[in-house]
Design an enzyme around this catalytic site. Structure first.
Site, mmCIF file in Angstrom:
data_model
loop_
_atom_site.group_PDB
_atom_site.id
_atom_site.type_symbol
_atom_site.label_atom_id
_atom_site.label_comp_id
_atom_site.label_asym_id
_atom_site.label_seq_id
_atom_site.Cartn_x
_atom_site.Cartn_y
_atom_site.Cartn_z
ATOM 1 N N THR A 402 0.800 -1.226 0.112
ATOM 2 C CA THR A 402 -0.210 0.036 0.139
ATOM 3 C C THR A 402 1.050 0.975 -0.073
ATOM 4 O O THR A 402 2.147 1.257 0.192
ATOM 5 C CB THR A 402 -0.865 0.097 1.277
ATOM 6 O OG1 THR A 402 -1.640 -1.140 1.237
ATOM 7 C CG2 THR A 402 -1.955 1.187 1.383
ATOM 8 N N THR A 420 -4.208 1.123 -2.579
ATOM 9 C CA THR A 420 -3.647 0.047 -2.491
ATOM 10 C C THR A 420 -4.117 -1.038 -3.498
ATOM 11 O O THR A 420 -5.156 -0.996 -4.010
ATOM 12 C CB THR A 420 -3.881 -0.530 -1.031
ATOM 13 O OG1 THR A 420 -2.919 -1.961 -0.923
ATOM 14 C CG2 THR A 420 -5.372 -1.158 -0.918
ATOM 15 N N GLU A 422 -3.593 -4.507 -1.938
ATOM 16 C CA GLU A 422 -3.529 -5.182 -0.974
ATOM 17 C C GLU A 422 -2.146 -5.839 -0.612
ATOM 18 O O GLU A 422 -1.233 -5.207 -0.513
ATOM 19 C CB GLU A 422 -4.466 -6.378 -0.886
ATOM 20 C CG GLU A 422 -5.090 -6.984 0.349
ATOM 21 C CD GLU A 422 -4.172 -7.288 1.350
ATOM 22 O OE1 GLU A 422 -3.937 -6.274 2.347
ATOM 23 O OE2 GLU A 422 -3.783 -8.295 1.838
ATOM 24 N N ASP A 444 -8.845 -9.265 2.428
ATOM 25 C CA ASP A 444 -9.261 -8.586 3.679
ATOM 26 C C ASP A 444 -10.641 -9.027 4.306
ATOM 27 O O ASP A 444 -10.933 -8.614 5.402
ATOM 28 C CB ASP A 444 -9.352 -6.985 3.303
ATOM 29 C CG ASP A 444 -7.820 -6.643 3.436
ATOM 30 O OD1 ASP A 444 -6.900 -7.178 3.748
ATOM 31 O OD2 ASP A 444 -7.599 -5.383 3.337
ATOM 32 N N SER A 464 -7.768 -1.088 6.700
ATOM 33 C CA SER A 464 -7.199 -0.460 7.826
ATOM 34 C C SER A 464 -6.716 0.789 7.716
ATOM 35 O O SER A 464 -6.002 1.513 8.284
ATOM 36 C CB SER A 464 -5.861 -1.306 8.479
ATOM 37 O OG SER A 464 -6.353 -2.532 8.864
ATOM 38 N N GLY A 484 0.695 -0.466 5.293
ATOM 39 C CA GLY A 484 1.160 -1.304 6.474
ATOM 40 C C GLY A 484 0.001 -2.249 6.902
ATOM 41 O O GLY A 484 0.151 -2.750 7.988
ATOM 42 N N GLY A 485 -1.036 -2.694 6.121
ATOM 43 C CA GLY A 485 -2.175 -3.243 6.601
ATOM 44 C C GLY A 485 -2.719 -2.955 7.891
ATOM 45 O O GLY A 485 -2.756 -1.722 8.127
HETATM 46 N N1 GLU Z 1 -5.493 -4.271 2.426
HETATM 47 C C1 GLU Z 1 -5.077 -3.506 3.406
HETATM 48 C C2 GLU Z 1 -6.167 -2.593 4.107
HETATM 49 O O1 GLU Z 1 -7.016 -2.081 3.130
HETATM 50 C C3 GLU Z 1 -3.956 -2.596 3.101
HETATM 51 C C4 GLU Z 1 -2.919 -3.379 2.622
HETATM 52 C C5 GLU Z 1 -1.664 -3.098 3.206
HETATM 53 O O2 GLU Z 1 -1.240 -1.849 3.671
HETATM 54 O O3 GLU Z 1 -1.090 -4.115 3.747
HETATM 55 O O4 GLU Z 1 -6.325 -2.207 5.179
#
Ligand code: GLU
Length: 587
Positions: A402, A420, A422, A444, A464, A484-485
């Site tokens: 992201t 992102t 993902e 997700d 997130s 960073g998820g």
């Molecule tokens: N898919 C994640 C989210 O929407 C973001 C992906 C990531 O930053 O690793 O929270």
């Protein structure tokens, strides 16, 4: 041995030196006046500045930077994915958000990610397949941003990115490392291998990469607008890739169900931001389907009840860790796509609810994994429907897939934008002829029902991402966001905590070691942290670190200084150092 000739300052050499000057000037911090930008990519920051210098506003410049990031950071973001934009419109003095999160195809059901045995499908198998691909929202999001709040056309703002994609850019060590990490995934798909691998191996740092197919995709969008993406040949190529993945000989991956109707029906949503107050700041964040805003704001509400400034730093940091733990317990239990789930956001953001969570935190020790609280007690409407709670989700390893960018303009407009595909490299599938990777955003979702975030047709997976804008006395104060998820939430929270409570300047707030507590039994930390005095002090509270430290996040911020100047701040160490630029540099 050849005799060395002294360096002659010829006009040609002078020209070369002048042209090279911006590269030499790459810096993660810049202060000045006029517009400002911070991104993790030098080219993307330059694209934004170019658009600002051409008279574009922050919204135009944000799309220009994002499109360029789609070229230079294609494993984190791009038109094959989705995102969330928080925008401050200075003239109207209001904050709005654009949700252009991917959605599940209409044919998806709560059983899409379970096998015939009723068990969850293997996560990695779903990632690198057509099953994980959500209907991409990025192009529609850019369209809404430009159409409603921008001042330029797609043609103008995509021009810098088209230039970078056609002429090429130099592969950085980070880029090369990411391809290397993804070699097996990319090798499974010939269209991806053709673009990013040479003889099955990652492109080395220093090589020049052109992406004429992506330049073509951008040109089509420049010519026909968002419809070029959501209908016609590009849409057909996307659907073909998802439903009939083209794999290397001997490899098969599950197909997805996306249709042309899913693409043409896709819409972005303009949503009201969520808001809380924190020590004199007004903080605005992204509402669901991102959990980012709600979780950061709930944790701030918890922290607000402590006099952190008068405490030793380790105690304040212990409380930061515990506030994040509590907020994560609630996030996991209640949040999902608001069009499918009546999440009790009002209760979650109530200061009195925060007080009930704070009461559970011992000042001197880590109490361990927390249960979710009861926000329904703080919802005004007593008949508010309860959502099925999910079991405490296991803490997944998170990295900094992201990207986040921050832009402001001379008129005071601000864009905080996280987007992102993902995982690193998303699903791994490049759309043939168009040069972009498709997301794996549907992973997700929770794989097993019942859960507010279980997959359903048309639903958007919980995110997130936490683009955030803060004001003080009615004026912009700072903006911050990160990839960073799920660690996005703690990176944004910790940066605010470092800046507001520990009094660090923003560059120090960003560069400080990151500590990510997400209600697991261990806490994610970065290399170099274990063994430090800071780590040892926190161990005294019973905190335990993840045994495999890894870099966390890649944040970008802008501070609006009281003297009227702006300071753009990117990472000073992480992800190969970011680039901050201002229109008129202060000397
Ligand atoms: N898919 C994640 C989210 O929407 C973001 C992906 C990531 O930053 O690793 O929270």
């Amino acid at each position: 041995m050849a005799k060395r000739t002294p360096l002659q300052l010829t006009p040609a050499l002078l020209f070369t030196l002048i042209c090279a000057a911006p590269a030499l000037a790459k810096s993660p911090v810049a202060t000045g006046t006029g517009g400002a930008v911070a991104t993790i990519s030098e080219k993307a920051s330059e694209s934004a500045l170019k658009i600002l210098n051409q008279g574009g506003n922050a919204i135009d410049a944000a799309v220009a930077a994002a499109a360029t990031l789609g070229v230079t950071d294609p494993f984190s973001c791009g038109i094959g994915g989705g995102g969330f934009m928080v925008i401050y419109l200075a003239k109207e003095n209001r904050v709005i958000t654009i949700d252009h999160r991917e959605s599940a195809p209409a044919a998806a059901t709560y059983r899409s990610f379970t096998g015939p045995d009723g068990k969850a499908l293997d996560f990695e198998t779903v990632v690198a397949s057509g099953l994980s691909v959500g209907v991409p929202g990025t192009v529609r999001g850019w369209h809404e941003a430009l159409e409603r709040y921008g001042s330029m056309s797609f043609k103008q703002v995509l021009a810098p990115a088209i230039d970078v994609a056609s002429k090429g850019f130099t592969v950085t060590p980070t880029f090369s490392r990411l391809v290397q990490m993804n070699e097996p995934k990319f090798a499974a798909f010939p269209d991806t291998a053709k673009l990013y691998l040479r003889d099955g191996k990652a492109l080395p740092a220093g090589s020049v990469l052109r992406n004429p197919d992506l330049a073509k995709a951008y040109r089509d969008i420049a010519a026909r607008g968002y419809r070029a993406f959501y209908s016609g040949p590009m849409a057909k190529a996307i659907v073909d890739t998802v439903t009939h993945p083209r794999t290397a000989a001997g490899r098969t991956v599950p197909a997805g169900t996306m249709t042309l109707a899913d693409l043409s029906n896709y819409e972005a949503r303009i949503r009201q931001p969520i808001h809380t107050t924190y020590r004199g700041y007004d903080i605005y964040g992204m509402p669901a389907p991102s959990s980012g805003g709600t979780t950061v704001l709930e944790a701030l509400n918890i922290l607000e009840g402590y006099d952190l400034k008068s405490m030793p730093r380790d105690r304040a940091e212990h409380l930061y860790i515990e506030a994040a733990r509590m907020a994560f317990a609630d996030r996991n239990a209640y949040l999902g796509d608001p069009e499918y789930v009546d999440a009790p956001v009002e209760g979650l953001l109530d200061k009195k609810f925060a007080a009930t969570r704070r009461a559970l935190i011992p000042l001197d020790r880590d109490p361990g994994v927390a249960e979710a609280g009861n926000p329904y007690a703080f919802v005004t409407d007593p008949s508010y429907p309860m959502v099925p709670r999910s079991a405490a989700a296991a803490q997944r390893p998170e990295s900094m897939h992201t990207t986040h960018l921050a832009v402001s303009d001379k008129d005071g407009n601000i864009v905080a934008y996280t987007f992102t595909i993902e995982s690193w490299g998303g699903s791994g599938m490049v759309v043939p002829g168009y040069g972009f990777l498709l997301n794996n955003e549907l992973t997700d979702f929770d794989f097993m029902a019942p859960a507010p975030n279980v997959i359903e047709g048309g639903k958007r997976p919980r995110s997130s991402m936490a683009p955030t804008i803060a004001f003080k006395n009615g004026k912009p104060a700072f903006t911050v966001g990160s990839p960073g998820g799920a660690t996005i939430i703690t990176t944004v929270l910790q940066t605010i905590f470092n800046y507001v409570d520990l009094g660090m300047p923003m560059d120090q707030a960003l560069n400080a070691p990151r500590i990510s507590s997400r209600n697991g039994s261990t806490i994610d930390i970065e290399p170099g942290f274990p063994g430090s005095a800071q780590a040892r002090a926190l161990e005294g509270y019973g905190h335990k670190w993840d045994p495999q430290p890894d870099e966390i996040g890649a944040a970008n911020a802008i501070v609006f200084n009281q003297d009227g100047t702006v300071t753009a701040v990117s990472e000073g160490k992480r992800h190969g150092i970011g680039t901050a630029l201002v229109q008129h540099k202060a000397h």
